[in-house]
Design an enzyme around this catalytic site. Structure first.
Site, short mmCIF file in Angstrom:
data_model
loop_
_atom_site.label_atom_id
_atom_site.label_comp_id
_atom_site.label_asym_id
_atom_site.label_seq_id
_atom_site.Cartn_x
_atom_site.Cartn_y
_atom_site.Cartn_z
N ASN A 9 0.80 -1.24 0.00
CA ASN A 9 0.00 0.00 0.00
C ASN A 9 0.83 1.29 0.00
O ASN A 9 1.24 1.76 1.04
CB ASN A 9 -0.93 -0.09 1.21
N CYS A 39 -6.33 0.75 5.28
CA CYS A 39 -5.98 -0.67 5.19
C CYS A 39 -6.16 -1.34 6.55
O CYS A 39 -6.26 -2.55 6.65
CB CYS A 39 -4.54 -0.82 4.71
N HIS A 40 -6.24 -0.58 7.59
CA HIS A 40 -6.40 -1.16 8.93
C HIS A 40 -7.84 -1.62 9.15
O HIS A 40 -8.15 -2.24 10.14
CB HIS A 40 -5.97 -0.13 9.97
N GLU A 69 -11.36 4.13 16.07
CA GLU A 69 -12.50 4.48 15.19
C GLU A 69 -13.79 3.89 15.71
O GLU A 69 -14.85 4.05 15.12
CB GLU A 69 -12.20 3.94 13.80
#
Length: 106
Positions: A46, A54-55, A81
DNA sequence: CTAATGACATTTG
DNA sequence: ACAAATGCCATTA
């Protein structure tokens, strides 16, 4: 090639909202491939750093899987998040999972 | 083109 | 449920 497999993964992943997670297999299928590993490869390389979440990509079983900067780092970001991770697995994974492939209007 | 690698998925013991 | 084996696909040497 203007749109490599990896770029497609990033573009798709970019659509994943915050607090949601997806799986490698789903992305692979969405791109027309059954190779979830190929997706992981793209994530590892990436080049579109924090731009692409991507996490927010985990295993099809709800597990975290791996991460280029360390699995721990991935969990931390997810928790930041709103995605709680316990024992290396996402809580309410099925509830936070986001499918790409358009569901067949049946 | 062939072989090897990898942030997966599925099946079998 | 866990561990091992096999399969699948894209990228790189």
């Amino acid at each position: 090639m203007v749109s490599t497999f990896s770029e497609r993964c990033y573009d798709l992943l970019r659509k994943v909202p915050r607090g949601r997670v997806t799986t490698y297999g789903e992305i692979a299928l969405a791109l027309g491939s059954g190779g979830a590993r190929a997706v992981g490869q793209a994530m590892n390389k990436n080049p579109y750093a924090p731009q692409v979440p991507c996490h927010r990509v985990v295993l099809g079983d709800g597990k975290i899987g791996g991460f280029a900067s360390g699995v721990k780092r991935k969990i931390e970001m997810l928790r930041n998040e709103g995605v709680v991770v316990v024992d290396g697995k996402v809580v309410d994974f099925d509830n936070k999972f986001l499918g790409f492939r358009v569901p067949k209007t049946l």
